[in-house]
Design a protein around this motif. Structure first.
Motif, short mmCIF file in Angstrom:
data_model
loop_
_atom_site.label_atom_id
_atom_site.label_comp_id
_atom_site.label_asym_id
_atom_site.label_seq_id
_atom_site.Cartn_x
_atom_site.Cartn_y
_atom_site.Cartn_z
N GLU A 110 96.40 28.45 19.26
CA GLU A 110 96.49 27.27 18.56
C GLU A 110 96.16 27.09 17.08
OE1 GLU A 110 95.24 23.64 17.16
OE2 GLU A 110 93.74 24.75 17.95
N ARG A 111 96.77 26.57 16.27
CA ARG A 111 96.62 26.65 14.72
C ARG A 111 95.15 26.48 14.35
NH1 ARG A 111 99.75 26.10 10.20
NH2 ARG A 111 98.41 26.41 8.43
N ARG A 112 94.43 25.49 14.87
CA ARG A 112 92.98 24.90 14.42
C ARG A 112 92.04 26.25 14.80
NH1 ARG A 112 88.79 23.31 16.53
NH2 ARG A 112 89.73 22.77 18.40
N LEU A 113 92.17 26.60 16.14
CA LEU A 113 91.37 27.78 16.60
C LEU A 113 91.63 29.07 15.72
CD1 LEU A 113 89.29 28.90 18.49
CD2 LEU A 113 91.21 29.11 20.04
N LEU A 114 93.20 29.27 15.47
CA LEU A 114 93.63 30.44 14.70
C LEU A 114 92.72 30.56 13.37
CD1 LEU A 114 94.88 33.21 14.26
CD2 LEU A 114 96.99 31.83 13.88
N ASP A 115 92.58 29.48 12.69
CA ASP A 115 92.24 29.19 11.35
C ASP A 115 90.76 29.46 11.33
OD1 ASP A 115 94.45 28.18 10.46
OD2 ASP A 115 93.96 26.10 10.32
N GLU A 116 89.94 28.99 12.44
CA GLU A 116 88.65 29.45 12.46
C GLU A 116 88.23 31.07 12.72
OE1 GLU A 116 87.28 26.92 15.72
OE2 GLU A 116 87.39 25.18 14.56
N ARG A 117 89.26 31.55 13.51
CA ARG A 117 88.90 33.01 13.86
C ARG A 117 89.32 33.77 12.70
NH1 ARG A 117 91.24 33.78 20.19
NH2 ARG A 117 89.49 32.49 20.99
N VAL A 118 90.35 33.49 12.08
CA VAL A 118 90.87 34.30 10.69
C VAL A 118 89.68 34.21 9.55
CG1 VAL A 118 92.19 34.47 8.73
CG2 VAL A 118 93.42 34.10 10.97
N GLU A 119 89.20 33.07 9.40
CA GLU A 119 88.02 32.94 8.51
C GLU A 119 86.81 33.91 9.04
OE1 GLU A 119 85.13 29.60 6.37
OE2 GLU A 119 87.00 28.86 7.93
N VAL A 120 86.54 33.75 10.29
CA VAL A 120 85.32 34.39 10.56
C VAL A 120 85.64 36.08 10.85
CG1 VAL A 120 83.84 35.03 12.61
CG2 VAL A 120 84.45 32.68 12.09
N LEU A 121 86.64 36.34 10.94
CA LEU A 121 87.06 37.75 11.30
C LEU A 121 87.38 38.51 9.77
CD1 LEU A 121 89.27 37.89 14.33
CD2 LEU A 121 87.12 38.95 13.96
N LEU A 122 87.65 37.76 9.08
CA LEU A 122 87.94 38.35 7.46
C LEU A 122 86.46 38.62 6.77
CD1 LEU A 122 90.78 36.14 5.88
CD2 LEU A 122 90.94 38.51 6.57
N ASP A 123 85.58 37.62 7.29
CA ASP A 123 84.33 37.85 6.63
C ASP A 123 83.53 39.04 7.50
OD1 ASP A 123 81.94 36.65 5.30
OD2 ASP A 123 81.21 36.59 7.10
N LEU A 124 83.61 39.22 8.73
CA LEU A 124 83.03 40.13 9.52
C LEU A 124 83.63 41.72 8.92
CD1 LEU A 124 81.51 41.19 12.03
CD2 LEU A 124 83.67 41.19 13.40
N ALA A 125 85.00 41.53 8.58
CA ALA A 125 85.66 42.95 8.09
C ALA A 125 85.09 43.09 6.48
CB ALA A 125 87.23 43.02 8.17
#
Length: 299
Positions: free
Chosen positions: A108-123
């Motif tokens: 879902e779009r809102r959840l994907l937005d959150e995960r993308v932000e977290v994972l870009l930071d993690l990487a």
């Protein structure tokens, strides 16, 4: 604690040649598990069977409590996988690629937005607007790990995630994997002894399609002794190699001892460790380390 991976008597044959021979393996949930072995031992074949990309000849394989041959999409949605040579759309940015991967899972779009932000930071890729075609190998590997985490998997499997990286690239990927401790199960294959010793809870050694008994990673450093001239398959010996012994061998091979005015800091220690383990594990170019109980030599 339940098992994320259970393998019993796993055998894989191609014609008359066995790639895996009666392998037993158990990986506990929440652990960081190192699957160690030389090139050609059968690590990639095992991972392909675990992910359902190849079929076993015989034996049982259960992933997250399910027989892998009967696993449906609901089970696959709980698994993340990074192959040894990940592929990317090089005209995309890291954010676009993660959104593309998330879309394949129907997140879902809102959840994907959150995960993308977290994972870009993690990487370590937040704010990077360069397209993937301009990335270093290390950046691509970190993006690959992030992509494998986009579905928040219970089990993350990686095939040789650090094998082609320089010392700093290896450190960044290992730090990324270590940050996942307790959050998901991490199972990765490698032939680099230092990597498994650094972050793994448990290690299994695979050599010539056979499994060596699992060993606690923090109990000792391991070196696989491979008898290349024996006609009979040889199980690797597990030896204790101290820091001092490994580093002394490294500096001896380099032809000089370190001076008190040498490079200092974490990078220097990482490079020294890579060289030392390269000699101890046969990973620094063509260097081989042959050891017998009571004596050792490097060439």
């Amino acid at each position: 604690m339940s098992a994320a991976i259970q393998v019993r008597g796993l055998t894989k044959a191609y014609g008359g040649q066995r790639a895996l021979d009666a392998v037993d393996l158990q990986v506990e949930e929440g652990s960081i598990f190192g699957f160690l072995g030389p090139n050609g031992a059968g690590k990639t074949t095992t991972l392909r069977i675990l992910t359902g990309l190849a079929r076993r000849t015989s034996g049982t394989v259960r992933v997250l409590g399910h027989d892998v041959s009967r696993a449906d999409n609901a089970v696959r949605a709980e698994i993340g996988f990074l192959p040894d040579v990940p592929g990317f759309y090089e005209w995309m940015t890291a954010e676009e690629f993660l959104r593309f991967a998330g879309g394949l899972f129907g997140i879902e779009r809102r959840l994907l937005d959150e995960r993308v932000e977290v994972l870009l930071d993690l990487a370590g890729l937040s704010g990077v607007v360069t397209r993937i075609g301009g990335y270093s190998r290390g950046m691509k590997q970190r993006l690959g790990v992030a992509q494998a985490l986009i579905n928040a998997p219970r089990l993350l499997m990686l095939d040789e995630p650090t094998s082609a990286l320089d010392p700093m690239g290896r450190k960044e990927v290992l730090d990324m994997l270590e940050s996942l401790r307790g959050r998901t199960t991490v199972f990765f294959s490698t032939h680099i002894l230092g990597d498994v010793e650094r972050i793994c809870d448990t290690v299994a050694i695979l050599d010539r399609e056979h499994m060596d008994p699992e060993a606690e990673a923090d109990a000792y450093r391991t070196a696989a002794v491979i008898d290349a001239v024996s006609e009979e398959p040889a199980m690797p010996e597990v030896l204790t190699v101290s820091d001092d012994e490994a580093l002394a061998a490294a500096y001896a091979a380099m032809g000089a001892l370190p001076s008190s005015g040498g490079i200092e800091g974490e990078i220097a220690g990482e490079i020294a460790g890579v060289i030392a383990y390269g000699i101890a594990g046969g990973i620094a170019g063509e260097i081989e380390f042959q050891a017998e109980l009571g004596s050792s030599s490097a060439k």
